[in-house]
Design a protein around this motif. Structure first.
Motif, PDB file in Angstrom:
ATOM      1  N   SER A 204       4.634  52.017 -21.687  1.00 13.92           N
ATOM      2  CA  SER A 204       5.111  53.363 -22.017  1.00 13.92           C
ATOM      3  C   SER A 204       4.071  54.367 -22.261  1.00 13.92           C
ATOM      4  O   SER A 204       4.329  55.475 -21.742  1.00 13.92           O
ATOM      5  CB  SER A 204       5.638  53.030 -23.614  1.00 13.92           C
ATOM      6  OG  SER A 204       6.721  52.060 -23.653  1.00 13.92           O
ATOM      7  N   PHE A 205       2.719  53.863 -22.786  1.00 14.92           N
ATOM      8  CA  PHE A 205       1.727  55.013 -22.833  1.00 14.92           C
ATOM      9  C   PHE A 205       1.420  55.456 -21.342  1.00 14.92           C
ATOM     10  O   PHE A 205       1.511  56.801 -21.158  1.00 14.92           O
ATOM     11  CB  PHE A 205       0.656  54.278 -23.301  1.00 14.92           C
ATOM     12  CG  PHE A 205      -0.624  55.302 -23.657  1.00 14.92           C
ATOM     13  CD1 PHE A 205      -0.636  55.871 -25.081  1.00 14.92           C
ATOM     14  CD2 PHE A 205      -1.690  55.761 -22.868  1.00 14.92           C
ATOM     15  CE1 PHE A 205      -1.597  56.697 -25.305  1.00 14.92           C
ATOM     16  CE2 PHE A 205      -2.725  56.658 -23.136  1.00 14.92           C
ATOM     17  CZ  PHE A 205      -2.492  57.126 -24.286  1.00 14.92           C
ATOM     18  N   ILE A 206       1.315  54.546 -20.329  1.00 13.61           N
ATOM     19  CA  ILE A 206       1.047  55.006 -18.924  1.00 13.61           C
ATOM     20  C   ILE A 206       2.066  55.913 -18.454  1.00 13.61           C
ATOM     21  O   ILE A 206       1.894  56.892 -17.696  1.00 13.61           O
ATOM     22  CB  ILE A 206       0.819  53.766 -18.106  1.00 13.61           C
ATOM     23  CG1 ILE A 206      -0.426  53.098 -18.585  1.00 13.61           C
ATOM     24  CG2 ILE A 206       0.797  54.050 -16.634  1.00 13.61           C
ATOM     25  CD1 ILE A 206      -0.937  51.698 -17.468  1.00 13.61           C
ATOM     26  N   GLY A 207       3.382  55.431 -18.554  1.00 14.50           N
ATOM     27  CA  GLY A 207       4.328  56.134 -18.290  1.00 14.50           C
ATOM     28  C   GLY A 207       4.730  57.631 -18.798  1.00 14.50           C
ATOM     29  O   GLY A 207       4.675  58.740 -17.897  1.00 14.50           O
ATOM     30  N   GLY A 208       4.470  57.672 -20.172  1.00 14.85           N
ATOM     31  CA  GLY A 208       4.320  58.807 -20.661  1.00 14.85           C
ATOM     32  C   GLY A 208       3.292  59.914 -20.317  1.00 14.85           C
ATOM     33  O   GLY A 208       3.423  61.104 -20.220  1.00 14.85           O
ATOM     34  N   TRP A 209       1.970  59.216 -20.206  1.00 15.20           N
ATOM     35  CA  TRP A 209       0.935  60.068 -20.036  1.00 15.20           C
ATOM     36  C   TRP A 209       0.862  60.813 -18.309  1.00 15.20           C
ATOM     37  O   TRP A 209       0.318  61.629 -18.288  1.00 15.20           O
ATOM     38  CB  TRP A 209      -0.375  59.164 -20.035  1.00 15.20           C
ATOM     39  CG  TRP A 209      -1.845  59.889 -19.712  1.00 15.20           C
ATOM     40  CD1 TRP A 209      -2.554  59.999 -18.740  1.00 15.20           C
ATOM     41  CD2 TRP A 209      -2.553  60.522 -21.000  1.00 15.20           C
ATOM     42  NE1 TRP A 209      -3.762  60.606 -18.871  1.00 15.20           N
ATOM     43  CE2 TRP A 209      -3.769  61.083 -20.361  1.00 15.20           C
ATOM     44  CE3 TRP A 209      -2.261  60.624 -22.130  1.00 15.20           C
ATOM     45  CZ2 TRP A 209      -4.667  61.635 -20.968  1.00 15.20           C
ATOM     46  CZ3 TRP A 209      -2.979  61.494 -22.764  1.00 15.20           C
ATOM     47  CH2 TRP A 209      -4.190  61.900 -22.362  1.00 15.20           C
ATOM     48  N   LEU A 257      -9.535  58.712 -18.374  1.00 20.83           N
ATOM     49  CA  LEU A 257     -10.285  57.795 -19.214  1.00 20.83           C
ATOM     50  C   LEU A 257      -9.505  57.167 -20.824  1.00 20.83           C
ATOM     51  O   LEU A 257      -9.633  56.082 -20.943  1.00 20.83           O
ATOM     52  CB  LEU A 257     -11.508  58.699 -20.002  1.00 20.83           C
ATOM     53  CG  LEU A 257     -12.544  58.935 -19.340  1.00 20.83           C
ATOM     54  CD1 LEU A 257     -13.669  59.718 -19.622  1.00 20.83           C
ATOM     55  CD2 LEU A 257     -13.343  57.814 -18.533  1.00 20.83           C
ATOM     56  N   PRO A 258      -8.516  57.948 -20.969  1.00 22.61           N
ATOM     57  CA  PRO A 258      -7.746  57.384 -22.277  1.00 22.61           C
ATOM     58  C   PRO A 258      -6.756  56.325 -21.872  1.00 22.61           C
ATOM     59  O   PRO A 258      -6.583  55.381 -22.547  1.00 22.61           O
ATOM     60  CB  PRO A 258      -6.689  58.439 -22.521  1.00 22.61           C
ATOM     61  CG  PRO A 258      -7.521  59.793 -22.216  1.00 22.61           C
ATOM     62  CD  PRO A 258      -8.235  59.357 -20.850  1.00 22.61           C
ATOM     63  N   LEU A 259      -6.212  56.311 -20.556  1.00 24.03           N
ATOM     64  CA  LEU A 259      -5.531  54.983 -19.938  1.00 24.03           C
ATOM     65  C   LEU A 259      -6.527  53.771 -19.783  1.00 24.03           C
ATOM     66  O   LEU A 259      -6.006  52.646 -20.242  1.00 24.03           O
ATOM     67  CB  LEU A 259      -5.026  55.355 -18.630  1.00 24.03           C
ATOM     68  CG  LEU A 259      -3.915  56.371 -18.460  1.00 24.03           C
ATOM     69  CD1 LEU A 259      -3.658  56.808 -16.933  1.00 24.03           C
ATOM     70  CD2 LEU A 259      -2.728  56.192 -19.170  1.00 24.03           C
ATOM     71  N   LEU A 260      -7.827  54.031 -19.289  1.00 31.08           N
ATOM     72  CA  LEU A 260      -8.767  52.883 -19.281  1.00 31.08           C
ATOM     73  C   LEU A 260      -8.960  52.438 -20.636  1.00 31.08           C
ATOM     74  O   LEU A 260      -9.137  51.112 -20.813  1.00 31.08           O
ATOM     75  CB  LEU A 260     -10.008  53.436 -18.511  1.00 31.08           C
ATOM     76  CG  LEU A 260      -9.904  53.888 -17.170  1.00 31.08           C
ATOM     77  CD1 LEU A 260     -11.253  54.170 -16.709  1.00 31.08           C
ATOM     78  CD2 LEU A 260      -9.521  52.741 -16.141  1.00 31.08           C
ATOM     79  N   ILE A 261      -9.172  53.276 -21.476  1.00 33.44           N
ATOM     80  CA  ILE A 261      -9.438  52.749 -23.034  1.00 33.44           C
ATOM     81  C   ILE A 261      -8.238  52.054 -23.595  1.00 33.44           C
ATOM     82  O   ILE A 261      -8.680  50.946 -23.840  1.00 33.44           O
ATOM     83  CB  ILE A 261      -9.893  53.982 -24.005  1.00 33.44           C
ATOM     84  CG1 ILE A 261     -11.082  54.799 -23.318  1.00 33.44           C
ATOM     85  CG2 ILE A 261      -9.874  53.752 -25.689  1.00 33.44           C
ATOM     86  CD1 ILE A 261     -11.374  56.034 -24.214  1.00 33.44           C
ATOM     87  N   VAL A 262      -7.257  52.345 -23.439  1.00 33.29           N
ATOM     88  CA  VAL A 262      -6.170  51.589 -23.862  1.00 33.29           C
ATOM     89  C   VAL A 262      -5.860  50.230 -23.274  1.00 33.29           C
ATOM     90  O   VAL A 262      -5.746  49.376 -23.923  1.00 33.29           O
ATOM     91  CB  VAL A 262      -4.682  52.522 -23.727  1.00 33.29           C
ATOM     92  CG1 VAL A 262      -3.510  51.642 -23.951  1.00 33.29           C
ATOM     93  CG2 VAL A 262      -4.709  53.879 -24.747  1.00 33.29           C
ATOM     94  N   PHE A 263      -6.020  50.346 -21.901  1.00 31.20           N
ATOM     95  CA  PHE A 263      -6.212  49.102 -21.144  1.00 31.20           C
ATOM     96  C   PHE A 263      -7.155  48.124 -21.629  1.00 31.20           C
ATOM     97  O   PHE A 263      -7.027  46.938 -21.696  1.00 31.20           O
ATOM     98  CB  PHE A 263      -6.220  49.201 -19.541  1.00 31.20           C
ATOM     99  CG  PHE A 263      -5.726  48.124 -18.887  1.00 31.20           C
ATOM    100  CD1 PHE A 263      -4.530  47.519 -18.694  1.00 31.20           C
ATOM    101  CD2 PHE A 263      -6.954  47.379 -18.187  1.00 31.20           C
ATOM    102  CE1 PHE A 263      -4.447  46.232 -17.942  1.00 31.20           C
ATOM    103  CE2 PHE A 263      -6.983  46.279 -17.781  1.00 31.20           C
ATOM    104  CZ  PHE A 263      -5.489  45.620 -17.397  1.00 31.20           C
ATOM    105  N   LEU A 264      -8.435  48.545 -21.747  1.00 32.17           N
ATOM    106  CA  LEU A 264      -9.532  47.691 -21.991  1.00 32.17           C
ATOM    107  C   LEU A 264      -9.234  47.356 -23.508  1.00 32.17           C
ATOM    108  O   LEU A 264      -9.685  45.774 -23.789  1.00 32.17           O
ATOM    109  CB  LEU A 264     -10.843  48.347 -22.000  1.00 32.17           C
ATOM    110  CG  LEU A 264     -11.411  48.773 -20.728  1.00 32.17           C
ATOM    111  CD1 LEU A 264     -12.623  49.864 -20.695  1.00 32.17           C
ATOM    112  CD2 LEU A 264     -11.666  47.570 -19.656  1.00 32.17           C
TER     113      LEU A 264
END
Length: 281
Positions: A204-209, A257-264
Motif C-alpha cells: 500500500s505504501f509503495i502504491g501510494g508513494w 529512500l523512504p521506500l527503502l527504509i520501509v522495506f528494510l
C-alpha cells in the motif's frame, strides 16, 4: 576435453546462469546510471555520459532537496494516511467475514472480490465526477479517500485468506476469557497475522508513494502536488534549461529512500508474508 564434457553435462545449468546474469545486468544497469549521473555536474555529464564522475559532487543533491522537500512532505502525508486507512478498514472487514456469521456473507464477499476484476481506468471518469461533486478536487483528501476505497477489495481478500487460517478454538478461548470482539481482533488476530499485515503495509505504501495519474488529475494547485508530479515537472524544466539530468536523478534517489527504509524495516515480515501461503502467486 574435460572442460567440454563439463559444459555438455551442465549445459542447462550454465544457460540458466547466463540468463540470470544478463537479467541482473539489465535490471541493475539503469539503477547504476541513475546513481552515477546524480553525482555529475552538467559539463561532466555531457562530456562523459556513461563513465564515472570526474568529481563526485553533492551539489545536485543539495539543489534537488530544496526543490522536492515540500512535495515529499505532501507525499508522506497522503501515503501514510492512505496506508493506515487501507490496513485498518481492510483488516476490520476481513475480521468480520471470518469471525461473524450474517446473511449472504459469502455473496457479499464475492461481490467485493469481483471488483478486483475491474480495471481502475474504467472508473476514472465517474470517480473524478464523484470527487468533484463532493468538493474534494484540489484537496489531498480527494486523493486519499478514493485510493482507500479502491484498495479495500484486495486488502479484504488478502487478509481474509490469512485470517481464515487462524484457529477458531484460539479465538473462542479468548472470548471465553472475557475478551471483546475488538480485543480478539487487536490482541489475537493482528499479532498472529503480522507478516501478512506488513505485506499489505508495504504494498500500500509503495502504491501510494508512486501514484501519479490520479493525483495529477485531482491536485491542481502546485503547492499540493505529490512527489511523482513534482519529479516529472522538475525533470522537464531542468532538462529544458540545462540539457542534463543530474539534479532530477538526485531527486529520484532521494525520493526512493523512504521506500527503502520501509522495506528494510519490514523485509523479514514481508518475505514471511509472501512465503506463508497467504498469497497464492
Amino acid at each position: 576435453m574435460k572442460l567440454l564434457k563439463i559444459i555438455q553435462k551442465n549445459y542447462v545449468e550454465i544457460m540458466i546462469s547466463m540468463i540470470v546474469v544478463i537479467l541482473l545486468v539489465l535490471s541493475f544497469y539503469p539503477l547504476y546510471m541513475l546513481v552515477i549521473k546524480s553525482f555529475k555536474t552538467i559539463s561532466d555529464d555531457q562530456s562523459n555520459p556513461f563513465g564515472l564522475p570526474l568529481i563526485w559532487s553533492l551539489e545536485n543533491y543539495q539543489y534537488a532537496w530544496i526543490v522536492i522537500k515540500p512535495y515529499m512532505l505532501n507525499s508522506l502525508f497522503v501515503t501514510i494516511i492512505q496506508t493506515v486507512g487501507i490496513v485498518s478498514i481492510g483488516s476490520f472487514t476481513a475480521f468480520a467475514f471470518v469471525r461473524f456469521n450474517f446473511p449472504y456473507k459469502n455473496v457479499i464477499f464475492y461481490m467485493i472480490i469481483s471488483l478486483l476484476m475491474m480495471p481502475g481506468i474504467v472508473t476514472l471518469t465517474s470517480q473524478y465526477e464523484l470527487v468533484n461533486k463532493l468538493g474534494l478536487v484540489n484537496s489531498h483528501w480527494g486523493v486519499i479517500l478514493p485510493a482507500i476505497a479502491g484498495s479495500i477489495p484486495f486488502a479484504t481478500f488478502l487478509l481474509r485468506t490469512s485470517f481464515s487460517g487462524v484457529s477458531t478454538e484460539l479465538l473462542d478461548a479468548a472470548t471465553i476469557d472475557g475478551a471483546s470482539d475488538f480485543q480478539v481482533y487487536y490482541n489475537v488476530m493482528l499479532p498472529i497475522s503480522k507478516p501478512i499485515i506488513w505485506t499489505l503495509i508495504i504494498t500500500s505504501f509503495i502504491g501510494g508513494w508512486n501514484d501519479y495519474l490520479w493525483p495529477s488529475l485531482v491536485l491542481l494547485d502546485e503547492k499540493l502536488h505529490t512527489l511523482p508530479i513534482a519529479l516529472v515537472n522538475f525533470t522537464t524544466s531542468y532538462y529544458g534549461m540545462t540539457g542534463g539530468y543530474g539534479a532530477p536523478f538526485a531527486a529520484y534517489v532521494i525520493s526512493s529512500l523512504p521506500l527503502l527504509i520501509v522495506f528494510l524495516l519490514a523485509s523479514k515480515q514481508f518475505i514471511a508474508g509472501l512465503t506463508s501461503g497467504s498469497i497464492k502467486m
